[in-house]
Design a protein around this motif. Structure first.
Motif, PDB file in Angstrom:
ATOM      1  N   ARG A   1       0.810  -1.212   0.000  1.00  0.00           N
ATOM      2  CA  ARG A   1       0.000   0.000   0.000  1.00  0.00           C
ATOM      3  C   ARG A   1       0.852   1.275   0.000  1.00  0.00           C
ATOM      4  O   ARG A   1       0.379   2.342  -0.387  1.00  0.00           O
ATOM      5  N   LEU A   2       2.114   1.170   0.415  1.00  0.00           N
ATOM      6  CA  LEU A   2       2.970   2.353   0.472  1.00  0.00           C
ATOM      7  C   LEU A   2       3.143   2.974  -0.911  1.00  0.00           C
ATOM      8  O   LEU A   2       3.218   2.279  -1.920  1.00  0.00           O
ATOM      9  N   ASP A   3       3.232   4.288  -0.940  1.00  0.00           N
ATOM     10  CA  ASP A   3       3.409   5.012  -2.192  1.00  0.00           C
ATOM     11  C   ASP A   3       4.811   4.750  -2.756  1.00  0.00           C
ATOM     12  O   ASP A   3       5.797   4.819  -2.015  1.00  0.00           O
ATOM     13  N   PRO A   4       4.926   4.451  -4.058  1.00  0.00           N
ATOM     14  CA  PRO A   4       6.248   4.207  -4.671  1.00  0.00           C
ATOM     15  C   PRO A   4       7.196   5.392  -4.556  1.00  0.00           C
ATOM     16  O   PRO A   4       8.405   5.234  -4.735  1.00  0.00           O
ATOM     17  N   ALA A   5       6.673   6.581  -4.246  1.00  0.00           N
ATOM     18  CA  ALA A   5       7.534   7.756  -4.081  1.00  0.00           C
ATOM     19  C   ALA A   5       8.504   7.585  -2.914  1.00  0.00           C
ATOM     20  O   ALA A   5       9.508   8.298  -2.827  1.00  0.00           O
ATOM     21  N   LEU A   6       8.224   6.630  -2.034  1.00  0.00           N
ATOM     22  CA  LEU A   6       9.102   6.371  -0.889  1.00  0.00           C
ATOM     23  C   LEU A   6      10.234   5.404  -1.236  1.00  0.00           C
ATOM     24  O   LEU A   6      11.084   5.119  -0.391  1.00  0.00           O
ATOM     25  N   ALA A   7      10.253   4.918  -2.470  1.00  0.00           N
ATOM     26  CA  ALA A   7      11.139   3.809  -2.843  1.00  0.00           C
ATOM     27  C   ALA A   7      12.625   4.133  -2.736  1.00  0.00           C
ATOM     28  O   ALA A   7      13.454   3.222  -2.645  1.00  0.00           O
ATOM     29  N   HIS A   8      12.997   5.411  -2.743  1.00  0.00           N
ATOM     30  CA  HIS A   8      14.415   5.776  -2.664  1.00  0.00           C
ATOM     31  C   HIS A   8      14.980   5.583  -1.266  1.00  0.00           C
ATOM     32  O   HIS A   8      16.202   5.510  -1.081  1.00  0.00           O
ATOM     33  N   HIS A   9      14.119   5.499  -0.263  1.00  0.00           N
ATOM     34  CA  HIS A   9      14.560   5.507   1.131  1.00  0.00           C
ATOM     35  C   HIS A   9      15.125   4.154   1.552  1.00  0.00           C
ATOM     36  O   HIS A   9      14.666   3.107   1.098  1.00  0.00           O
ATOM     37  N   LYS A  10      16.099   4.182   2.451  1.00  0.00           N
ATOM     38  CA  LYS A  10      16.736   2.944   2.908  1.00  0.00           C
ATOM     39  C   LYS A  10      15.736   2.008   3.575  1.00  0.00           C
ATOM     40  O   LYS A  10      15.848   0.784   3.451  1.00  0.00           O
ATOM     41  N   ASN A  11      14.759   2.559   4.288  1.00  0.00           N
ATOM     42  CA  ASN A  11      13.771   1.714   4.958  1.00  0.00           C
ATOM     43  C   ASN A  11      12.899   0.972   3.953  1.00  0.00           C
ATOM     44  O   ASN A  11      12.548  -0.196   4.156  1.00  0.00           O
ATOM     45  N   TYR A  12      12.538   1.645   2.878  1.00  0.00           N
ATOM     46  CA  TYR A  12      11.740   1.004   1.827  1.00  0.00           C
ATOM     47  C   TYR A  12      12.538  -0.129   1.182  1.00  0.00           C
ATOM     48  O   TYR A  12      12.018  -1.233   0.971  1.00  0.00           O
ATOM     49  N   LYS A  13      13.795   0.147   0.877  1.00  0.00           N
ATOM     50  CA  LYS A  13      14.645  -0.873   0.253  1.00  0.00           C
ATOM     51  C   LYS A  13      14.832  -2.070   1.179  1.00  0.00           C
ATOM     52  O   LYS A  13      14.849  -3.222   0.730  1.00  0.00           O
ATOM     53  N   LEU A  14      14.976  -1.801   2.473  1.00  0.00           N
ATOM     54  CA  LEU A  14      15.131  -2.873   3.451  1.00  0.00           C
ATOM     55  C   LEU A  14      13.893  -3.763   3.486  1.00  0.00           C
ATOM     56  O   LEU A  14      13.993  -4.998   3.460  1.00  0.00           O
ATOM     57  N   LEU A  15      12.720  -3.145   3.526  1.00  0.00           N
ATOM     58  CA  LEU A  15      11.479  -3.914   3.586  1.00  0.00           C
ATOM     59  C   LEU A  15      11.207  -4.648   2.278  1.00  0.00           C
ATOM     60  O   LEU A  15      10.683  -5.766   2.287  1.00  0.00           O
ATOM     61  N   LYS A  16      11.566  -4.029   1.173  1.00  0.00           N
ATOM     62  CA  LYS A  16      11.390  -4.691  -0.124  1.00  0.00           C
ATOM     63  C   LYS A  16      12.220  -5.970  -0.192  1.00  0.00           C
ATOM     64  O   LYS A  16      11.760  -7.005  -0.695  1.00  0.00           O
ATOM     65  N   GLU A  17      13.435  -5.907   0.345  1.00  0.00           N
ATOM     66  CA  GLU A  17      14.291  -7.090   0.362  1.00  0.00           C
ATOM     67  C   GLU A  17      13.740  -8.146   1.318  1.00  0.00           C
ATOM     68  O   GLU A  17      13.758  -9.347   1.003  1.00  0.00           O
ATOM     69  N   LYS A  18      13.245  -7.722   2.476  1.00  0.00           N
ATOM     70  CA  LYS A  18      12.647  -8.673   3.413  1.00  0.00           C
ATOM     71  C   LYS A  18      11.452  -9.378   2.775  1.00  0.00           C
ATOM     72  O   LYS A  18      11.269 -10.586   2.935  1.00  0.00           O
ATOM     73  N   ARG A  19      10.643  -8.619   2.056  1.00  0.00           N
ATOM     74  CA  ARG A  19       9.478  -9.204   1.395  1.00  0.00           C
ATOM     75  C   ARG A  19       9.909 -10.183   0.307  1.00  0.00           C
ATOM     76  O   ARG A  19       9.329 -11.258   0.151  1.00  0.00           O
ATOM     77  N   ARG A  20      10.956  -9.821  -0.449  1.00  0.00           N
ATOM     78  CA  ARG A  20      11.448 -10.709  -1.507  1.00  0.00           C
ATOM     79  C   ARG A  20      11.949 -12.028  -0.930  1.00  0.00           C
ATOM     80  O   ARG A  20      11.638 -13.109  -1.448  1.00  0.00           O
ATOM     81  N   VAL A  21      12.714 -11.935   0.161  1.00  0.00           N
ATOM     82  CA  VAL A  21      13.250 -13.143   0.800  1.00  0.00           C
ATOM     83  C   VAL A  21      12.114 -14.009   1.320  1.00  0.00           C
ATOM     84  O   VAL A  21      12.134 -15.234   1.175  1.00  0.00           O
ATOM     85  N   ALA A  22      11.101 -13.373   1.916  1.00  0.00           N
ATOM     86  CA  ALA A  22       9.965 -14.129   2.449  1.00  0.00           C
ATOM     87  C   ALA A  22       9.214 -14.844   1.334  1.00  0.00           C
ATOM     88  O   ALA A  22       8.835 -16.013   1.472  1.00  0.00           O
ATOM     89  N   LYS A  23       9.001 -14.160   0.209  1.00  0.00           N
ATOM     90  CA  LYS A  23       8.290 -14.772  -0.914  1.00  0.00           C
ATOM     91  C   LYS A  23       9.097 -15.914  -1.509  1.00  0.00           C
ATOM     92  O   LYS A  23       8.546 -16.948  -1.893  1.00  0.00           O
ATOM     93  N   THR A  24      10.420 -15.729  -1.578  1.00  0.00           N
ATOM     94  CA  THR A  24      11.286 -16.783  -2.106  1.00  0.00           C
ATOM     95  C   THR A  24      11.225 -18.024  -1.229  1.00  0.00           C
ATOM     96  O   THR A  24      11.155 -19.153  -1.722  1.00  0.00           O
ATOM     97  N   SER A  25      11.219 -17.815   0.083  1.00  0.00           N
ATOM     98  CA  SER A  25      11.161 -18.939   1.021  1.00  0.00           C
ATOM     99  C   SER A  25       9.852 -19.706   0.876  1.00  0.00           C
ATOM    100  O   SER A  25       9.832 -20.939   0.878  1.00  0.00           O
ATOM    101  N   VAL A  26       8.747 -18.974   0.724  1.00  0.00           N
ATOM    102  CA  VAL A  26       7.447 -19.623   0.562  1.00  0.00           C
ATOM    103  C   VAL A  26       7.405 -20.420  -0.729  1.00  0.00           C
ATOM    104  O   VAL A  26       6.913 -21.555  -0.771  1.00  0.00           O
ATOM    105  N   THR A  27       7.949 -19.840  -1.805  1.00  0.00           N
ATOM    106  CA  THR A  27       7.969 -20.525  -3.098  1.00  0.00           C
ATOM    107  C   THR A  27       8.788 -21.806  -3.034  1.00  0.00           C
ATOM    108  O   THR A  27       8.398 -22.855  -3.569  1.00  0.00           O
ATOM    109  N   GLU A  28       9.934 -21.746  -2.350  1.00  0.00           N
ATOM    110  CA  GLU A  28      10.794 -22.923  -2.227  1.00  0.00           C
ATOM    111  C   GLU A  28      10.116 -24.019  -1.418  1.00  0.00           C
ATOM    112  O   GLU A  28      10.240 -25.207  -1.734  1.00  0.00           O
TER     113      GLU A  28
END
Length: 231
Positions: A196-223
């Protein structure tokens, strides 16, 4: 009562921001050390040192570090100021108690104050009161009362999380929401708040951190799903 005016302006380049801090301070504070730092459990602090008495102090900060929650402390002075540090922030420092300093010209700080004053601070006060009553009941061996106040603490923690989640949902363009989602990630990671977060926040370190956490979580579920036994 002396007050110091911090004028913070940012000049950006491709990789960093040059933070200019102009300090108007009484001569008795010349040479006094101040620090501007992030304070988050589980995360390493980012610390910037400032020496009072100079017309201008320059701080080099990565472009993706602000806006964010910072704390200002001044050596040998009472209190500390927690505020959302944003481009162009002005802090009028109250030298009798740093925590009473006034923050202006920060787009994010009013949202932080709204969250803190209406949600987090009242919840902390109720939780502390429940803890005191729990301790009192424990000393008197009042089992029923003890269990009640422990249960009230659990309910309060759930309630503040619910209100925090609603704040994030209602303020998708806010860096305060981004910060709150980061520090409560494990409670909210499956509630769709990151999406739901606005993509305008994507430059921020916190956004990048959460995006990576979400990617890792999705990868784990897929595996896990792909490794399931097929009949």
């Amino acid at each position: 009562m002396y007050k110091i005016l911090f004028l913070l302006a940012f000049v950006t380049n491709a990789f960093s921001q040059n933070v200019k801090i102009s300090i108007d301070a009484p001569a008795v504070l010349n040479g006094r050390k101040a620090i501007l730092l992030t304070r988050e459990k589980g995360f390493a602090a980012v610390v910037h040192s400032i020496k009072l008495g100079f017309d201008t102090t320059h701080l080099q900060m990565d472009r993706n570090l602000v806006p964010d929650l910072y704390q200002l402390q001044v050596s040998q002075m009472k209190g500390s100021l927690t505020f959302f540090f944003d481009s162009g922030t002005q802090v009028r420092l109250d030298t009798t108690d740093v925590s009473k300093s006034v923050v202006t010209h920060s787009k994010s700080n009013p949202e932080w104050r709204m969250y803190w004053d209406s949600i987090q601070q009242p919840s902390d006060a109720r939780l502390n009161a429940y803890v005191v009553k729990e301790v009192r009941a424990r000393k008197k061996n009042q089992t029923d009362s003890l269990n009640y106040w422990v249960a009230q603490q659990d309910l309060e923690r759930q309630e503040v999380l619910s209100k925090t989640g609603k704040f994030i949902f209602d303020h998708p363009r806010s860096y305060v929401s981004l910060y709150l989602l980061k520090i409560n990630w494990y409670a909210f990671k499956n509630q769709g708040l990151f999406e739901r977060l606005d993509p305008a926040l994507a430059h921020h370190k916190n956004y990048k951190l959460l995006k990576e956490k979400r990617r890792v979580a999705k990868t784990s579920v897929t595996e896990i799903h792909s490794s399931g036994t097929k009949f």
